[in-house]
Write an enzyme that holds these catalytic residues in place. Sequence first.
Site, PDB file in Angstrom:
ATOM      1  N   THR A 125       0.776  -1.253   0.039  1.00  0.00           N
ATOM      2  CA  THR A 125       0.092   0.088  -0.135  1.00  0.00           C
ATOM      3  C   THR A 125       0.754   1.224  -0.018  1.00  0.00           C
ATOM      4  OG1 THR A 125      -1.476   1.447   1.341  1.00  0.00           O
ATOM      5  CG2 THR A 125      -0.077  -0.202   2.433  1.00  0.00           C
ATOM      6  N   TYR A 181      -1.473   0.192  10.331  1.00  0.00           N
ATOM      7  CA  TYR A 181      -1.829  -0.356   8.992  1.00  0.00           C
ATOM      8  C   TYR A 181      -0.620  -0.519   8.077  1.00  0.00           C
ATOM      9  CZ  TYR A 181      -3.505  -1.164   4.276  1.00  0.00           C
ATOM     10  OH  TYR A 181      -3.838  -1.780   2.978  1.00  0.00           O
TER      11      TYR A 181
END
Length: 339
Positions: free
Chosen positions: A116, A140
Amino acid sequence: MRVLVVGGAGYIGSHVCRALAARGDEPIVFDNFCSGHRHAVKWGELVEGDIRNPADIARALSVHSPDAVMHFAANIEVGSGETQPLDFWDNNVGGVINLLKEMQAANCRTLVFSSTCATYGIPETVPMTEDEPQAPINVYGRTKLAVETMLSDLARCGHIDYAALRYFNACGASPDGDIGEEHDPETHLIPNALKAAAGLGGKMKLFGTDYPTRDGTCIRDYIHVVDLADVHLRALDHLIAGRGSFACNVGTGDGFTVREVLDAIARVTGRPVPFEEHPRRAGDPPVLSANTARAKSLLGFEPQHSSIDEIVADAWRFHQKVWAAELAELANQEQMEIA
Ligand code: UDP
């Protein structure tokens, strides 16, 4: 090729299964359905299991002997990471360690990994190249970066070949309206804005109008999930051809503000998005957009479906299907009010 798609019942995983099957490869879906959908398992066999349980992975690998693994199963909701960090580390990192150990035992060495742009944190330069410092600002992003670091160590020692695909903003749906984005809770802009435009769920909250951008709202790089699926196939082919491990951005290079996305929704659906302005959401960088040169040079990838209008049109088609009952009820109520 046989490919074990871990998290294949989820949003991006199911689109990759669809793309694999369309070109004659054989996806095998591995999912625990904590957030995936049974109705999204349409291509290939299903193994129900959890990456936190090594025996489940061992079973899938021994029954199906895949040529490669693609890994999508992860906790992705940024806010939950801040309140449940151990769950994130357990699933996003512990789960991948289990997966890699079982892959090693099964002599399967090719992995395409969902990473990501959140691994970059707040970028110093936009559009960001892959050389942008990786300094994630949330749990995250840190769990995804930890896996990237681990994969790079394993590749350096000659144990695996991997691709880490650093997604920007995945959105859109399959053009036939068959599969699309269905998170619960939904935190993403486009589905939330479409819901508000549809008259379901009240006004959308627009987070932050004082960013240093052209209209004060955040800029993001929105990539159609069908294009995203295409990149996975290209990454897989690259690895299977022995062309070596890599990490690469997956975006379009374009950026849209939140207000521009709302305008596109009004234009495409014919329905303005009712919204109210709210303070900034914690942890949102002002601008994220990809430098796409590496994906192009390494994989020959160029987005084909990621104009903002096509993204919105496909997402809208899908959501109209999902919300059919609510939309019909709303139309009924409106009829009764008119009468
Ligand atoms: N956003 C918003 N309202 C929402 C969801 C998102 O204003 O209901 C904004 C969010 O603050 C960010 C942009 O839309 O500026 C994209 O957010 P999203 O959650 O879709 O993706 P992210 O970039 O956070 O992964």
